[in-house]
Design a protein around this motif. Structure first.
Motif, PDB file in Angstrom:
ATOM      1  N   ILE A  24      -3.837   2.260   0.235  1.00  0.00           N
ATOM      2  CA  ILE A  24      -4.943   1.585   0.679  1.00  0.00           C
ATOM      3  C   ILE A  24      -6.301   2.187   0.276  1.00  0.00           C
ATOM      4  O   ILE A  24      -7.153   1.149  -0.004  1.00  0.00           O
ATOM      5  N   SER A  65      -5.112  -0.954  -8.106  1.00  0.00           N
ATOM      6  CA  SER A  65      -4.939  -0.296  -6.928  1.00  0.00           C
ATOM      7  C   SER A  65      -4.227   0.937  -7.245  1.00  0.00           C
ATOM      8  O   SER A  65      -4.384   2.291  -6.562  1.00  0.00           O
ATOM      9  N   GLY A 124       0.838  -1.104   0.085  1.00  0.00           N
ATOM     10  CA  GLY A 124       0.106   0.053  -0.063  1.00  0.00           C
ATOM     11  C   GLY A 124       0.725   1.348  -0.044  1.00  0.00           C
ATOM     12  O   GLY A 124       0.518   2.183  -0.894  1.00  0.00           O
ATOM     13  N   ASN A 163      -6.007  -5.180  -1.373  1.00  0.00           N
ATOM     14  CA  ASN A 163      -7.038  -5.344  -0.287  1.00  0.00           C
ATOM     15  C   ASN A 163      -7.608  -6.674  -0.207  1.00  0.00           C
ATOM     16  O   ASN A 163      -8.243  -7.156   0.796  1.00  0.00           O
TER      17      ASN A 163
END
Length: 89
Positions: free
Chosen positions: A37, A69, A10, A57
């Motif tokens: 995140i 992401s 992240g 996640n």
């Protein structure tokens, strides 16, 4: 151990997104992790159904998951820039 990997990935995703959006000087390590995140959550909600890939996640560490992401994190930084400054950099 899964939490540590989740935080590291992240943070990397958030850092790369901040480099793309040129906000790297304004945010530190903690904000990079949060952006990575939360951006993965946003990407999972908006982009994941379109491309059929998971996010970081969801426990998936594939190239598609990192891409979803990253796009979510870039979208998040674009939205934040739009709200804070009235324009996207």
């Amino acid at each position: 151990m899964n939490l540590v990997i989740w935080l590291i990935v992240g943070g990397l995703v958030g850092w790369v997104a901040s480099l793309i959006m040129r906000t790297d000087g304004q945010q530190g390590l903690l904000l990079n992790v949060v952006v990575g995140i939360v951006g993965a959550l946003l990407g999972g909600w908006l982009i994941s159904p379109l491309v059929g890939a998971g996010t970081i996640n969801q426990g998936s560490l594939s190239v598609a998951a990192l891409g979803v992401s990253l796009v979510g994190a870039v979208l998040l930084l674009g939205i934040v820039n739009l709200v804070r400054r009235g324009r996207v950099r």
